[in-house]
Design a protein around this motif. Structure first.
Motif, mmCIF file in Angstrom:
data_model
loop_
_atom_site.group_PDB
_atom_site.id
_atom_site.type_symbol
_atom_site.label_atom_id
_atom_site.label_comp_id
_atom_site.label_asym_id
_atom_site.label_seq_id
_atom_site.Cartn_x
_atom_site.Cartn_y
_atom_site.Cartn_z
ATOM 1 N N LYS A 1 86.213 -22.264 -64.458
ATOM 2 C CA LYS A 1 85.290 -23.257 -65.011
ATOM 3 C C LYS A 1 84.086 -23.418 -64.086
ATOM 4 C CE LYS A 1 88.643 -25.962 -67.653
ATOM 5 N NZ LYS A 1 89.220 -27.308 -67.876
ATOM 6 N N ARG A 2 82.930 -23.507 -64.701
ATOM 7 C CA ARG A 2 81.687 -23.624 -63.919
ATOM 8 C C ARG A 2 81.735 -24.806 -62.963
ATOM 9 N NH1 ARG A 2 78.627 -24.555 -60.913
ATOM 10 N NH2 ARG A 2 76.339 -24.508 -60.892
ATOM 11 N N GLU A 3 82.329 -25.917 -63.408
ATOM 12 C CA GLU A 3 82.343 -27.103 -62.558
ATOM 13 C C GLU A 3 83.249 -26.954 -61.343
ATOM 14 O OE1 GLU A 3 84.899 -28.202 -66.271
ATOM 15 O OE2 GLU A 3 83.075 -27.048 -65.814
ATOM 16 N N ASN A 4 84.080 -25.925 -61.323
ATOM 17 C CA ASN A 4 84.947 -25.702 -60.167
ATOM 18 C C ASN A 4 84.282 -24.872 -59.073
ATOM 19 O OD1 ASN A 4 87.079 -27.159 -61.210
ATOM 20 N ND2 ASN A 4 88.110 -25.389 -62.093
ATOM 21 N N ILE A 5 83.072 -24.403 -59.328
ATOM 22 C CA ILE A 5 82.371 -23.557 -58.364
ATOM 23 C C ILE A 5 81.278 -24.358 -57.658
ATOM 24 C CG2 ILE A 5 80.986 -21.473 -58.057
ATOM 25 C CD1 ILE A 5 82.296 -20.362 -60.557
ATOM 26 N N GLY A 6 81.241 -24.251 -56.345
ATOM 27 C CA GLY A 6 80.218 -24.937 -55.558
ATOM 28 C C GLY A 6 79.865 -24.117 -54.327
ATOM 29 N N PHE A 7 79.215 -24.763 -53.365
ATOM 30 C CA PHE A 7 78.725 -24.049 -52.192
ATOM 31 C C PHE A 7 78.758 -24.949 -50.963
ATOM 32 C CE2 PHE A 7 76.537 -22.650 -56.016
ATOM 33 C CZ PHE A 7 76.794 -21.285 -56.007
ATOM 34 N N GLY B 1 86.984 -25.293 -56.401
ATOM 35 C CA GLY B 1 87.707 -26.546 -56.289
ATOM 36 C C GLY B 1 87.425 -27.257 -54.982
ATOM 37 N N GLY B 2 86.242 -27.055 -54.417
ATOM 38 C CA GLY B 2 85.870 -27.689 -53.162
ATOM 39 C C GLY B 2 86.351 -26.967 -51.920
ATOM 40 N N ARG B 3 87.010 -25.815 -52.073
ATOM 41 C CA ARG B 3 87.509 -25.058 -50.925
ATOM 42 C C ARG B 3 86.643 -23.813 -50.697
ATOM 43 N NH1 ARG B 3 92.715 -26.735 -49.604
ATOM 44 N NH2 ARG B 3 93.933 -27.742 -51.250
ATOM 45 N N PRO B 4 86.101 -23.615 -49.499
ATOM 46 C CA PRO B 4 85.399 -22.362 -49.202
ATOM 47 C C PRO B 4 86.348 -21.180 -49.384
ATOM 48 C CG PRO B 4 84.967 -24.009 -47.499
ATOM 49 C CD PRO B 4 86.066 -24.565 -48.370
ATOM 50 N N VAL B 5 85.833 -20.067 -49.895
ATOM 51 C CA VAL B 5 86.700 -18.926 -50.193
ATOM 52 C C VAL B 5 86.327 -17.708 -49.352
ATOM 53 C CG1 VAL B 5 87.340 -19.687 -52.492
ATOM 54 C CG2 VAL B 5 85.285 -18.302 -52.204
ATOM 55 N N TYR B 6 87.354 -16.872 -49.098
ATOM 56 C CA TYR B 6 87.248 -15.748 -48.171
ATOM 57 C C TYR B 6 87.986 -14.530 -48.726
ATOM 58 C CZ TYR B 6 86.652 -19.785 -44.992
ATOM 59 O OH TYR B 6 86.255 -20.965 -44.407
ATOM 60 N N VAL C 1 96.237 -17.265 -51.168
ATOM 61 C CA VAL C 1 95.467 -16.802 -52.319
ATOM 62 C C VAL C 1 95.153 -18.009 -53.194
ATOM 63 C CG1 VAL C 1 95.468 -15.328 -54.360
ATOM 64 C CG2 VAL C 1 96.553 -14.533 -52.240
ATOM 65 N N ILE C 2 93.912 -18.086 -53.652
ATOM 66 C CA ILE C 2 93.456 -19.260 -54.397
ATOM 67 C C ILE C 2 93.587 -19.043 -55.905
ATOM 68 C CG2 ILE C 2 91.004 -18.619 -54.646
ATOM 69 C CD1 ILE C 2 90.376 -21.558 -53.710
ATOM 70 N N ASN C 3 93.815 -20.134 -56.637
ATOM 71 C CA ASN C 3 93.837 -20.050 -58.099
ATOM 72 C C ASN C 3 92.518 -20.590 -58.667
ATOM 73 O OD1 ASN C 3 93.935 -22.890 -58.357
ATOM 74 N ND2 ASN C 3 96.157 -22.926 -58.619
ATOM 75 N N PRO C 4 92.293 -20.507 -59.973
ATOM 76 C CA PRO C 4 90.975 -20.883 -60.525
ATOM 77 C C PRO C 4 90.591 -22.344 -60.342
ATOM 78 C CG PRO C 4 92.215 -19.556 -62.091
ATOM 79 C CD PRO C 4 93.164 -19.916 -61.012
ATOM 80 N N GLU C 5 91.568 -23.207 -60.043
ATOM 81 C CA GLU C 5 91.266 -24.629 -59.841
ATOM 82 C C GLU C 5 91.086 -24.984 -58.374
ATOM 83 O OE1 GLU C 5 93.936 -23.724 -62.016
ATOM 84 O OE2 GLU C 5 92.358 -23.789 -63.547
ATOM 85 N N GLY C 6 91.331 -24.022 -57.479
ATOM 86 C CA GLY C 6 91.204 -24.306 -56.057
ATOM 87 C C GLY C 6 92.525 -24.592 -55.381
ATOM 88 N N GLY C 7 93.640 -24.388 -56.084
ATOM 89 C CA GLY C 7 94.960 -24.585 -55.502
ATOM 90 C C GLY C 7 95.563 -23.273 -55.041
ATOM 91 N N ARG C 8 96.854 -23.300 -54.756
ATOM 92 C CA ARG C 8 97.551 -22.116 -54.281
ATOM 93 C C ARG C 8 98.041 -21.292 -55.465
ATOM 94 N NH1 ARG C 8 102.241 -22.806 -49.792
ATOM 95 N NH2 ARG C 8 100.644 -24.298 -49.112
ATOM 96 N N ALA C 9 97.689 -20.004 -55.479
ATOM 97 C CA ALA C 9 98.193 -19.120 -56.525
ATOM 98 C C ALA C 9 99.673 -18.856 -56.290
ATOM 99 C CB ALA C 9 97.417 -17.803 -56.526
ATOM 100 N N VAL C 10 100.452 -18.849 -57.353
ATOM 101 C CA VAL C 10 101.896 -18.653 -57.237
ATOM 102 C C VAL C 10 102.333 -17.566 -58.213
ATOM 103 C CG1 VAL C 10 102.319 -21.026 -56.499
ATOM 104 C CG2 VAL C 10 102.369 -20.473 -58.938
ATOM 105 N N ALA C 11 103.582 -17.136 -58.063
ATOM 106 C CA ALA C 11 104.137 -16.151 -58.985
ATOM 107 C C ALA C 11 104.288 -16.780 -60.365
ATOM 108 C CB ALA C 11 105.488 -15.662 -58.475
ATOM 109 N N PRO C 12 104.148 -15.999 -61.435
ATOM 110 C CA PRO C 12 104.231 -16.557 -62.792
ATOM 111 C C PRO C 12 105.478 -17.383 -63.042
ATOM 112 C CG PRO C 12 103.426 -14.310 -62.872
ATOM 113 C CD PRO C 12 103.821 -14.567 -61.441
ATOM 114 N N ALA C 13 106.599 -17.018 -62.419
ATOM 115 C CA ALA C 13 107.837 -17.770 -62.636
ATOM 116 C C ALA C 13 107.729 -19.200 -62.142
ATOM 117 C CB ALA C 13 109.004 -17.072 -61.940
ATOM 118 N N GLU C 14 106.821 -19.429 -61.174
ATOM 119 C CA GLU C 14 106.641 -20.759 -60.620
ATOM 120 C C GLU C 14 105.557 -21.541 -61.354
ATOM 121 O OE1 GLU C 14 106.332 -20.661 -56.240
ATOM 122 O OE2 GLU C 14 106.591 -18.502 -56.468
#
Length: 307
Positions: free
Chosen positions: A150-156, A169-174, A196-209
């Motif tokens: 989502k566009r609103e989740n991207i910043g600088f 999601g307010g987290r700098p990415v690397y 690893v980051i997810n599209p909302e700025g949280g922690r990406a997890v395995a699909p089962a989780e």
């Protein structure tokens, strides 16, 4: 979108004293141009107004926008910064079994650092740390493709060296310097500080989780789409194997797609159908759909029309 607040890093790393541990790295643990108008021609995608940072936000992917494959995320490692910053892609994808995760235009995993305050306007990975964990940076005129985010989740944020770093999601990415190919997640859980980051700025997890279904994108108050990019692969994949993307301009007349498409990025509301001729299962969507199967389109989307 309000411009992110410029901050100064809380502490400088001493020259020569920055080690992998100082960057939160212990033993590696592997976890699983800018007009505001919409593009109207078939094969093109819509372009959002330039952000205050001078970055041009474009719908669709690097491939569907015909980005130069010798520049941007796919430029050689030895290329100068101005070449690498021609374009940046941050898309939803699968990162070593973590899904949904954010990957760049080469499919490399994108990370966040727990020492960076969320929405704090600062990166605490500088100097030697930034050599191991290269920040995702942009400059004025950079084209930013963001299918699935989502566009609103991207910043600088402004970095210590003056560069502009992307946030999700307010987290700098690397990126991680040891990741060399799509699917590598060698930086996952390093020092229990890098993830690893997810599209909302949280922690990406395995699909089962993760939740097993994707809720139907909201259409409340959405304007009719002026353009839609359809992808044959889920997670907006148009560069793996035989996958490809096509950009269209939906109208009030039913239109068939050339095959089955598993994900889509619309600029507004569009009605999709599971069979040619606008037959079979249907749904009205107005936001990115990373896997049409999760909406009940087991065999993908085959036709579309304005709602």
């Amino acid at each position: 979108m309000l411009r992110k607040q410029v901050g100064i890093a809380a502490a400088l790393f001493a020259i020569g004293a920055v080690t992998l541990t100082a960057c939160g790295q212990g033993a590696t643990q592997t976890g699983n141009a800018a007009p505001a108008t919409e593009q109207a021609q078939v094969g093109e995608t819509s372009q959002a107004p330039a952000d205050e940072s001078g970055v041009d936000f474009l719908r669709g992917s690097a491939n569907s926008n015909n980005a130069d494959k010798t520049t941007g995320d796919r430029a050689p490692e030895s290329a100068p910064a101005e070449v690498k910053q021609k374009w940046v892609e941050l898309r939803v994808g699968n990162a070593g079994g973590l899904e949904p995760a954010v990957v760049n235009g080469k499919g490399l995993s994108v990370y966040w650092f727990s020492d960076d305050p969320v929405k704090g306007g600062v990166s605490n990975c500088n100097g030697d740390c930034a050599k191991t964990w290269p920040p995702v940076t942009v400059t004025k005129g950079t084209k930013l493709f963001f299918p699935g985010i989502k566009r609103e989740n991207i910043g600088f944020v402004k970095r210590q060296d003056g560069q502009t770093q992307v946030t999700i999601g307010g987290r700098p990415v690397y990126l991680f310097s040891k990741d060399k190919k799509a699917g590598d997640v060698l930086g996952q859980n390093v020092g229990n500080k890098w993830f690893v980051i997810n599209p909302e700025g949280g922690r990406a997890v395995a699909p089962a989780e993760a939740p097993t279904t994707q809720p139907a994108p909201t259409t409340s108050g959405a304007k009719p789409a002026t353009s839609v990019t359809f992808f044959t692969g889920k997670n907006f994949d148009d560069f793996s194997g035989d996958n490809f993307a096509t950009g269209v301009k939906p109208e009030a007349k039913c239109a068939d797609l050339r095959g089955a498409f598993r994900s889509l990025s619309p600029s507004g509301a569009v009605k999709i159908w599971s069979e040619p001729g606008c037959k079979g299962k249907s749904a009205v969507v107005s936001e990115d759909v990373r896997d049409a199967a999760e909406l009940g389109f087991a065999n993908g989307v085959r036709s579309y029309i304005l709602p």
